[in-house]
Design an enzyme around this catalytic site. Structure first.
Site, PDB file in Angstrom:
ATOM      1  N   VAL A  80       0.806  -1.214   0.000  1.00 39.17           N
ATOM      2  CA  VAL A  80       0.000   0.000   0.000  1.00 39.17           C
ATOM      3  C   VAL A  80       0.846   1.273   0.000  1.00 39.17           C
ATOM      4  O   VAL A  80       0.328   2.357  -0.284  1.00 39.17           O
ATOM      5  CB  VAL A  80      -0.961  -0.020   1.219  1.00 39.17           C
ATOM      6  CG1 VAL A  80      -0.218   0.296   2.505  1.00 39.17           C
ATOM      7  CG2 VAL A  80      -2.136   0.926   1.015  1.00 39.17           C
ATOM      8  N   TYR A  81       2.138   1.171   0.296  1.00 40.23           N
ATOM      9  CA  TYR A  81       2.968   2.376   0.353  1.00 40.23           C
ATOM     10  C   TYR A  81       3.085   3.027  -1.032  1.00 40.23           C
ATOM     11  O   TYR A  81       3.600   2.415  -1.971  1.00 40.23           O
ATOM     12  CB  TYR A  81       4.363   2.074   0.883  1.00 40.23           C
ATOM     13  CG  TYR A  81       4.431   1.641   2.330  1.00 40.23           C
ATOM     14  CD1 TYR A  81       3.366   1.856   3.209  1.00 40.23           C
ATOM     15  CD2 TYR A  81       5.572   1.032   2.835  1.00 40.23           C
ATOM     16  CE1 TYR A  81       3.438   1.469   4.527  1.00 40.23           C
ATOM     17  CE2 TYR A  81       5.654   0.644   4.164  1.00 40.23           C
ATOM     18  CZ  TYR A  81       4.580   0.856   5.004  1.00 40.23           C
ATOM     19  OH  TYR A  81       4.649   0.469   6.321  1.00 40.23           O
ATOM     20  N   SER A  82       2.596   4.254  -1.116  1.00 40.18           N
ATOM     21  CA  SER A  82       2.639   5.026  -2.364  1.00 40.18           C
ATOM     22  C   SER A  82       2.102   4.217  -3.530  1.00 40.18           C
ATOM     23  O   SER A  82       2.661   4.206  -4.631  1.00 40.18           O
ATOM     24  CB  SER A  82       4.066   5.513  -2.649  1.00 40.18           C
ATOM     25  OG  SER A  82       4.504   6.385  -1.635  1.00 40.18           O
ATOM     26  N   LYS A 139       4.045  -6.225   3.061  1.00 40.19           N
ATOM     27  CA  LYS A 139       2.810  -6.424   3.815  1.00 40.19           C
ATOM     28  C   LYS A 139       1.587  -6.450   2.898  1.00 40.19           C
ATOM     29  O   LYS A 139       1.629  -5.934   1.768  1.00 40.19           O
ATOM     30  CB  LYS A 139       2.616  -5.309   4.844  1.00 40.19           C
ATOM     31  CG  LYS A 139       3.826  -5.031   5.715  1.00 40.19           C
ATOM     32  CD  LYS A 139       3.511  -3.965   6.748  1.00 40.19           C
ATOM     33  CE  LYS A 139       4.763  -3.337   7.307  1.00 40.19           C
ATOM     34  NZ  LYS A 139       5.440  -2.429   6.344  1.00 40.19           N
TER      35      LYS A 139
END
Length: 322
Positions: A60-62, A88
């Site tokens: 989900v990061y960026s 993750k």
């Protein structure tokens, strides 16, 4: 750099883990302060040169671009077998049904997407980013077990949740002969110690490694209380985590750092590394000194008196970060 086994596994990890939420395309996702690929790559190289072998990111990061940037940098600067790569699953990656969560469909889809973005055949540690109350725990744990048996992940880990939830997941896996979690990535630092009540004793009892996120409390432990940064001004989630009464703890960190002649970040991280259950704090870095301080903290030993000064002002508070 020092190295330690991750929990009761045979996996060696560096005592500092480079957290890669800071790296990603700024206009992809909610974090406009992230560093783009050109700016991010030197930090991956600096970490490797310092002996850091543990890297943590998330799908989900960026909007997935963190995984892409980290994957390409590691491919250029290191041999795959020499690094421990973690990511993750849980957060929303696309609109509509099945675009988030920990269902079998979501997990099987997202592990393949993460591997594609990272440019690797497997991750060393595949973590659930949060608890999913909408999916039966049996479904989640069996799917994660199948990911491991398919060779797409070497180990599995969990992140912030209640101790009873973590215990339930571990019991479910054990009862069915499925893969159990080997790590817990939770919210833990000098300004937030509620994990000491139940989660950390549970991890110690079960041989689970602890990988604290936000070890510097979103930078609050490394700067003057009233100082701000580009991140702190736009980090809506971070604004909910800490309280005015924490100022006294920050002042204790400042006082000890001054007496020692070291930056405040080193003192705060040294306290965390002193905790028996902690394997490796997850440290973000957007300036070279951030990594320098993290590496130096590994060798900084605090006295019992200093530890007491740091811990004394803490007051109980509600659960934050789950």
């Amino acid at each position: 750099m020092q190295y330690v086994k991750l929990g009761s596994t045979g996996l060696d990890v560096s005592r500092i883990c480079l957290g890669c939420m800071s790296y990603g395309v700024p206009d992809r996702g909610p974090h406009e302060w992230t560093l783009d690929e050109e700016a991010a790559r030197p930090f991956v190289k600096q970490a490797l040169d310092a002996g850091i072998t543990f890297f943590d990111t998330a799908n989900v990061y960026s909007d997935g671009t963190s995984e892409e940037i980290v994957g390409r940098a590691l491919a250029d600067f290191a041999r795959r077998e020499d690094v421990v790569l973690a990511t993750k699953v849980h957060g929303r990656m696309r609109p509509g049904p099945n675009g988030a969560g920990l269902s079998r469909k979501a997990i099987m889809t997202e592990i393949d997407n993460s591997l594609r973005r990272l440019g690797t055949d497997y991750v060393d540690l595949y973590q659930i980013h949060r608890w999913d109350p909408a999916t039966p725990v049996e479904e989640t744990m069996e799917a994660l077990h199948d990911v491991v048996k398919a060779g797409k992940a070497r180990y599995i880990g969990a992140s912030s949740m209640y101790a009873w939830q973590f215990s339930k997941a571990q019991y479910t896996a054990q009862a069915h002969g499925w893969t159990r979690f080997v790590s817990m990535q939770n919210h833990y630092n000098l300004l937030y110690r509620e994990e000491e009540r139940e989660m950390l004793p549970l991890c110690a009892d079960q041989g689970v490694g602890v990988l604290p996120w936000s070890p510097l409390a979103r930078g609050r432990l490394a700067r003057d209380w009233d100082a701000t940064s580009a991140r702190s001004e736009t980090d809506e989630f971070g604004k909910t985590l800490y309280q005015e009464g924490d100022r006294e703890i920050v002042e204790a960190v400042t006082r000890i750092a001054a007496e020692r002649g070291v930056p405040r970040a080193q003192v705060a991280l040294a306290w965390l590394l002193h905790q028996d259950t902690v394997s490796a704090p997850i440290v973000g870095a957007t300036r070279p000194r951030h990594l320098d301080d993290a590496v130096a903290a590994v060798d900084l030993e605090l006295t019992d008196e200093e530890i007491e000064q740091l811990e004394r002002p803490y007051t109980p508070r509600g659960i934050k970060g789950h």
